[in-house]
Design a protein around this motif. Structure first.
Motif, PDB file in Angstrom:
ATOM      1  N   ALA A  60       0.861  -1.185   0.000  1.00 44.90           N
ATOM      2  CA  ALA A  60       0.000   0.000   0.000  1.00 44.90           C
ATOM      3  C   ALA A  60       0.898   1.236   0.000  1.00 44.90           C
ATOM      4  O   ALA A  60       1.933   1.255   0.668  1.00 44.90           O
ATOM      5  CB  ALA A  60      -0.887  -0.010   1.238  1.00 44.90           C
ATOM      6  N   PRO A  61       0.541   2.282  -0.744  1.00 46.09           N
ATOM      7  CA  PRO A  61       1.413   3.450  -0.861  1.00 46.09           C
ATOM      8  C   PRO A  61       1.673   4.165   0.466  1.00 46.09           C
ATOM      9  O   PRO A  61       2.731   4.747   0.659  1.00 46.09           O
ATOM     10  CB  PRO A  61       0.674   4.363  -1.839  1.00 46.09           C
ATOM     11  N   ASP A  62       0.730   4.075   1.415  1.00 50.59           N
ATOM     12  CA  ASP A  62       0.927   4.779   2.683  1.00 50.59           C
ATOM     13  C   ASP A  62       1.467   3.860   3.794  1.00 50.59           C
ATOM     14  O   ASP A  62       1.515   4.244   4.947  1.00 50.59           O
ATOM     15  CB  ASP A  62      -0.370   5.447   3.128  1.00 50.59           C
ATOM     16  N   LEU A  63       1.924   2.662   3.440  1.00 54.97           N
ATOM     17  CA  LEU A  63       2.481   1.726   4.419  1.00 54.97           C
ATOM     18  C   LEU A  63       3.992   1.885   4.461  1.00 54.97           C
ATOM     19  O   LEU A  63       4.678   1.725   3.460  1.00 54.97           O
ATOM     20  CB  LEU A  63       2.104   0.289   4.062  1.00 54.97           C
ATOM     21  N   ARG A  68       8.379   0.491  12.489  1.00 58.34           N
ATOM     22  CA  ARG A  68       7.522  -0.535  13.050  1.00 58.34           C
ATOM     23  C   ARG A  68       6.245   0.043  13.670  1.00 58.34           C
ATOM     24  O   ARG A  68       5.157  -0.475  13.464  1.00 58.34           O
ATOM     25  CB  ARG A  68       8.285  -1.340  14.090  1.00 58.34           C
ATOM     26  N   GLU A  69       6.373   1.103  14.424  1.00 60.91           N
ATOM     27  CA  GLU A  69       5.201   1.711  15.050  1.00 60.91           C
ATOM     28  C   GLU A  69       4.210   2.205  14.007  1.00 60.91           C
ATOM     29  O   GLU A  69       3.007   1.998  14.127  1.00 60.91           O
ATOM     30  CB  GLU A  69       5.619   2.857  15.982  1.00 60.91           C
ATOM     31  N   ALA A  70       4.734   2.836  12.959  1.00 56.88           N
ATOM     32  CA  ALA A  70       3.856   3.335  11.896  1.00 56.88           C
ATOM     33  C   ALA A  70       3.173   2.168  11.185  1.00 56.88           C
ATOM     34  O   ALA A  70       2.004   2.256  10.805  1.00 56.88           O
ATOM     35  CB  ALA A  70       4.664   4.162  10.896  1.00 56.88           C
ATOM     36  N   MET A  71       3.887   1.061  11.041  1.00 54.78           N
ATOM     37  CA  MET A  71       3.327  -0.119  10.394  1.00 54.78           C
ATOM     38  C   MET A  71       2.174  -0.690  11.235  1.00 54.78           C
ATOM     39  O   MET A  71       1.107  -0.997  10.713  1.00 54.78           O
ATOM     40  CB  MET A  71       4.427  -1.175  10.212  1.00 54.78           C
TER      41      MET A  71
END
Length: 79
Positions: A60-63, A68-71
């Protein structure tokens, strides 16, 4: 046919116990073992076929996999 075999003492004792448990002669136990080994050596190992499955797509473009936290947040948001 008669023949003489030299076996390690422990192996012979174990084989005699197993033959006695099965109530059969030691000769029969040894014969079965030899047949199993000889039968296995005749078979060639089968080649395993690997089927690769591919699909169109991607991340996904925003992944962001570098954070790790954002993921984890992305996964929680997109459940």
């Amino acid at each position: 046919m008669k023949t003489t075999l030299e076996l390690p003492y422990e192996l012979l004792i174990e084989a005699k116990k197993k033959a006695a448990e099965q109530r059969r002669p030691l000769r029969a136990l040894i014969e079965e073992g030899l047949r199993m080994v000889l039968q296995k050596s005749d078979r060639r190992p089968r080649k395993k076929l690997v089927h690769l499955v591919t699909v169109k797509g991607g991340l996904a473009p925003d992944l962001d996999l570098s954070n790790r936290e954002a993921m984890y947040e992305w996964f929680d948001k997109n459940e």
